[in-house]
Scaffold this motif. Structure first.
Motif, PDB file in Angstrom:
ATOM      1  N   LYS A 294       0.863  -1.181   0.000  1.00  0.00           N
ATOM      2  CA  LYS A 294       0.000   0.000   0.000  1.00  0.00           C
ATOM      3  C   LYS A 294       0.903   1.236   0.000  1.00  0.00           C
ATOM      4  N   ILE A 295       0.756   2.054  -1.031  1.00  0.00           N
ATOM      5  CA  ILE A 295       1.645   3.193  -1.250  1.00  0.00           C
ATOM      6  C   ILE A 295       0.818   4.473  -1.345  1.00  0.00           C
ATOM      7  N   LEU A 296       1.220   5.479  -0.588  1.00  0.00           N
ATOM      8  CA  LEU A 296       0.574   6.787  -0.639  1.00  0.00           C
ATOM      9  C   LEU A 296       1.479   7.772  -1.368  1.00  0.00           C
ATOM     10  N   GLY A 297       0.944   8.464  -2.362  1.00  0.00           N
ATOM     11  CA  GLY A 297       1.660   9.503  -3.075  1.00  0.00           C
ATOM     12  C   GLY A 297       1.027  10.861  -2.812  1.00  0.00           C
ATOM     13  N   VAL A 298       1.848  11.881  -2.569  1.00  0.00           N
ATOM     14  CA  VAL A 298       1.343  13.213  -2.225  1.00  0.00           C
ATOM     15  C   VAL A 298       1.934  14.226  -3.199  1.00  0.00           C
ATOM     16  N   PHE A 299       1.108  14.713  -4.132  1.00  0.00           N
ATOM     17  CA  PHE A 299       1.552  15.646  -5.171  1.00  0.00           C
ATOM     18  C   PHE A 299       0.525  16.768  -5.305  1.00  0.00           C
ATOM     19  N   PRO A 300       0.543  17.742  -4.368  1.00  0.00           N
ATOM     20  CA  PRO A 300      -0.525  18.741  -4.299  1.00  0.00           C
ATOM     21  C   PRO A 300      -0.347  19.980  -5.177  1.00  0.00           C
ATOM     22  N   ILE A 301       0.834  20.165  -5.786  1.00  0.00           N
ATOM     23  CA  ILE A 301       1.083  21.380  -6.564  1.00  0.00           C
ATOM     24  C   ILE A 301       0.176  21.391  -7.799  1.00  0.00           C
ATOM     25  N   PRO A 302      -0.652  22.439  -7.983  1.00  0.00           N
ATOM     26  CA  PRO A 302      -1.589  22.477  -9.112  1.00  0.00           C
ATOM     27  C   PRO A 302      -0.943  22.930 -10.413  1.00  0.00           C
ATOM     28  N   ALA A 303       0.153  22.280 -10.769  1.00  0.00           N
ATOM     29  CA  ALA A 303       0.866  22.567 -12.019  1.00  0.00           C
ATOM     30  C   ALA A 303       0.988  21.250 -12.784  1.00  0.00           C
ATOM     31  N   PRO A 304       0.507  21.184 -14.032  1.00  0.00           N
ATOM     32  CA  PRO A 304       0.537  19.925 -14.783  1.00  0.00           C
ATOM     33  C   PRO A 304       1.919  19.284 -14.853  1.00  0.00           C
ATOM     34  N   SER A 305       2.975  20.105 -14.983  1.00  0.00           N
ATOM     35  CA  SER A 305       4.321  19.545 -15.105  1.00  0.00           C
ATOM     36  C   SER A 305       4.714  18.768 -13.848  1.00  0.00           C
ATOM     37  N   HIS A 306       4.289  19.237 -12.686  1.00  0.00           N
ATOM     38  CA  HIS A 306       4.577  18.525 -11.440  1.00  0.00           C
ATOM     39  C   HIS A 306       3.738  17.241 -11.364  1.00  0.00           C
ATOM     40  N   TYR A 307       2.465  17.350 -11.723  1.00  0.00           N
ATOM     41  CA  TYR A 307       1.587  16.188 -11.625  1.00  0.00           C
ATOM     42  C   TYR A 307       1.985  15.084 -12.603  1.00  0.00           C
TER      43      TYR A 307
ATOM     44  N   LEU B  33      -8.857  13.683  -4.235  1.00  0.00           N
ATOM     45  CA  LEU B  33      -8.840  14.860  -5.087  1.00  0.00           C
ATOM     46  C   LEU B  33      -8.888  16.156  -4.273  1.00  0.00           C
ATOM     47  N   LEU B  34      -7.939  17.023  -4.547  1.00  0.00           N
ATOM     48  CA  LEU B  34      -7.911  18.353  -3.931  1.00  0.00           C
ATOM     49  C   LEU B  34      -8.721  19.296  -4.821  1.00  0.00           C
ATOM     50  N   THR B  35     -10.024  19.198  -4.698  1.00  0.00           N
ATOM     51  CA  THR B  35     -10.928  19.976  -5.543  1.00  0.00           C
ATOM     52  C   THR B  35     -10.712  21.468  -5.338  1.00  0.00           C
ATOM     53  N   GLY B  36     -10.789  22.200  -6.432  1.00  0.00           N
ATOM     54  CA  GLY B  36     -10.652  23.650  -6.375  1.00  0.00           C
ATOM     55  C   GLY B  36      -9.239  24.154  -6.600  1.00  0.00           C
ATOM     56  N   PHE B  37      -8.239  23.302  -6.430  1.00  0.00           N
ATOM     57  CA  PHE B  37      -6.845  23.740  -6.568  1.00  0.00           C
ATOM     58  C   PHE B  37      -6.531  24.154  -8.010  1.00  0.00           C
TER      59      PHE B  37
ATOM     60  N   ASP C 209      -5.646  28.358 -12.203  1.00  0.00           N
ATOM     61  CA  ASP C 209      -6.059  28.944 -13.481  1.00  0.00           C
ATOM     62  C   ASP C 209      -6.471  30.402 -13.306  1.00  0.00           C
ATOM     63  N   GLU C 210      -7.163  30.700 -12.218  1.00  0.00           N
ATOM     64  CA  GLU C 210      -7.608  32.070 -11.958  1.00  0.00           C
ATOM     65  C   GLU C 210      -6.417  32.992 -11.707  1.00  0.00           C
ATOM     66  N   ARG C 211      -5.444  32.502 -10.967  1.00  0.00           N
ATOM     67  CA  ARG C 211      -4.236  33.303 -10.719  1.00  0.00           C
ATOM     68  C   ARG C 211      -3.495  33.580 -12.011  1.00  0.00           C
TER      69      ARG C 211
ATOM     70  N   MET D   7      -0.025  27.065  -0.027  1.00  0.00           N
ATOM     71  CA  MET D   7      -0.574  25.885  -0.692  1.00  0.00           C
ATOM     72  C   MET D   7      -0.551  24.668   0.222  1.00  0.00           C
ATOM     73  N   THR D   8       0.484  24.570   1.049  1.00  0.00           N
ATOM     74  CA  THR D   8       0.591  23.439   1.982  1.00  0.00           C
ATOM     75  C   THR D   8      -0.541  23.475   3.007  1.00  0.00           C
ATOM     76  N   GLU D   9      -0.821  24.667   3.546  1.00  0.00           N
ATOM     77  CA  GLU D   9      -1.916  24.751   4.526  1.00  0.00           C
ATOM     78  C   GLU D   9      -3.272  24.510   3.866  1.00  0.00           C
ATOM     79  N   LEU D  10      -3.439  24.985   2.646  1.00  0.00           N
ATOM     80  CA  LEU D  10      -4.694  24.704   1.934  1.00  0.00           C
ATOM     81  C   LEU D  10      -4.882  23.203   1.745  1.00  0.00           C
ATOM     82  N   THR D  11      -3.783  22.500   1.496  1.00  0.00           N
ATOM     83  CA  THR D  11      -3.853  21.035   1.368  1.00  0.00           C
ATOM     84  C   THR D  11      -4.250  20.394   2.697  1.00  0.00           C
TER      85      THR D  11
END
Length: 516
Positions: A19-32, A70-74, A79-81, A109-113
């Protein structure tokens, strides 16, 4: 014989479904893209994978299990920024201010996550994990998920080795030849550049110790009240998967728990859409592919910069395939084809593509090296200027800073790249270096993740440097001690000389008196 060895390798090194958990919260496609590639590969290997991210996987792997938190809204927030202020309008001229603003942004962004409804619901569940993989991007508080789930910690550095990774792993990075990731320097720095690079290295460490780490420590206490102190978390990484390779990055030192997997996201070329295939096939004089990546939209170019491209492209005998995010490009020349989204890796694989105009992001740089194409890099922010310098120094491309972008300068660079065959030759040579490996980089990544799972962590790979205070690591106490001894010896020597001189002078005076 080869089959027997492969089967033996499978028996020795295979890990049953973990069981593996991955954490990739940055809302940038290149990071994801990088996080998704790793987690999908682990799922396809048969592991049970959970991924915290802002995008979600539309076509999850069929093998193993794959679940999104899913981190909805990120994505919408990012995109708005971007609409409010494009990357072309951001002032990145002062790297010290840029670094500070980056840390503040990622802290937010970390606290929003941590405060996201789906995230809090997930961490309050009774899930169990064998390992936690967190993207290493100034988001230290998220690493508390490892002790929360009582699992070893792995980090993935999406931008290669950098000041943040090196600090936490005790990796040597002399500022004399290892440039800071947000500076546009090469390894061969001038005196001025070495001075700025040294100041930036010290500034980064001070910023971490007195701002970043304390702030993230507060977040850990707030959202993980039972977690150990932040220092015990961030200095307890089993391994760091580094998105770099000798073919894409300049060679630097790595301690044993830093594993290079640069290029792991690149896949063999797939079939192109019909219209793009026909456009590329029909280009008798070749094609220039132009894309500024997933974060930067070329449709937001100021009119004068956009016109520089249009006027230059209209004079070319080559066709141009341009990633343009709007329906219409005013003044579009007949030799230019547009696409809101383009399958970049598959396009670069086409033999008629003669040149890639890019922003110089690490993923785009890696992909063009994989396919052996010459490059014109137009860096905008982040590590792009550093990558652009590497492209130039390795001889397979040129760079043109965005602020210097004019029709005249762009035309001059393109003519040089298209007419001088050395760039294509060097690009092919660079591609050969990329492909000359014992194991595919994605297989290397999977092996080391499973290695950490097999051993319940990897403390035996850590160097002693991470446990040393700064004055011991830099031998400051030894330098002070030796300096004191030298000063003492010099002082004693001076005193002895003074005494001998005084005695000699006294003796001479006595002899004079005697003679008189």
């Amino acid at each position: 014989m080869k089959f027997a060895l492969a089967f033996l390798f499978f028996l020795v090194y295979n890990v049953q479904s973990a069981k593996i958990l991955g954490v990739f919260p940055i809302p940038a496609p290149s990071h994801y893209i990088l996080g998704s590639r790793l987690m999908r590969a682990l799922a396809e290997k048969g592991h049970d994978v959970t991924v915290i991210n802002p995008f979600g996987e539309k076509n999850p792997p069929k093998n193993g299990k794959y679940k999104d938190i899913l981190l909805t809204g990120f994505k919408e927030m990012a995109d708005e920024r971007r609409k409010q202020q494009s990357f072309f309008e951001r002032d990145v001229s002062n790297p010290f201010l840029t670094l500070g603003s980056m840390n503040a942004m990622v802290l937010e962004m970390t606290e929003l996550t941590l405060n996201h409804t789906n995230f809090k619901k997930f961490i309050n569940s009774k899930e169990i994990f064998d390992v936690v993989i967190v993207e290493q991007f100034m988001n230290e508080a998220l690493k508390a998920l490892a002790p929360h789930f009582k699992a070893p910690l792995i980090t993935l550095s999406t931008v290669g080795a950098n000041a943040w990774v090196n600090l936490l792993e005790g990796n040597p990075a002399p500022p004399s030849y290892v440039p800071h990731v947000i500076l546009s320097y090469s390894s061969n720095m001038s005196f001025y550049e070495r001075t700025v690079n040294s100041l930036m290295s010290v500034y980064t460490q001070l910023l971490n110790q007195f701002y970043v780490f304390p702030k993230h420590g507060e977040l850990v206490k707030k959202y993980f009240p039972n977690a150990p102190p932040l220092d015990d978390i961030i200095y307890n990484t089993s391994i760091v998967l580094i998105n770099s390779h000798q073919s894409t990055n300049q060679p630097v030192p790595y301690v044993p728990n830093m594993i290079e997997i640069g290029g792991f996201h690149v896949k063999p070329p797939q079939k192109l859409p019909k219209d793009i295939q026909e456009f590329l096939d029909g280009a008798k004089n070749g094609v220039i592919y132009f894309s500024l990546g997933s974060n930067i939209h070329s449709s937001q170019l100021p009119p004068e910069k956009r016109d520089a491209f249009l006027k230059t492209f209209s004079k070319l005998e080559q066709k141009v395939l341009w990633k343009w995010e709007e329906d219409v490009l005013p003044g579009q020349p007949p030799n230019v084809k547009l696409g809101k989204w383009l399958p970049q890796q598959d396009i670069l694989a086409h033999p008629n593509v003669k040149l890639f105009i890019t922003h110089g992001g690490l993923l785009s740089t890696t992909e063009t090296i994989y396919h052996g194409k010459p490059v014109l890099a137009i860096p905008i922010f982040g590590d792009q200027k550093l990558n652009a310098k590497n492209i130039y120094n390795n001889g397979f491309g040129l760079y043109l800073y965005y602020e210097d972008l004019t029709e005249e300068n762009l035309t001059k660079k393109l003519n040089e790249l298209l007419s001088n065959p050395k760039y294509a030759r060097n690009a092919k040579k660079r591609s050969e270096i990329f492909h000359d490996r014992l194991v595919k980089p994605i297989d290397t990544a999977i092996y080391w993740v499973e290695y950490v799972i097999r051993h319940g962590g990897a403390p035996h790979l850590k160097v002693a440097a991470i446990g040393l205070p700064w004055y011991k690591y830099l031998l400051f106490d030894v330098i002070v001690f030796v300096s004191v001894i030298i000063v003492f010896l010099v002082f004693m020597l001076f005193k002895c000389v003074k005494i001998v001189a005084a005695l000699s002078c006294h003796k001479q005076k006595k002899e004079k008196l005697k003679n008189h």
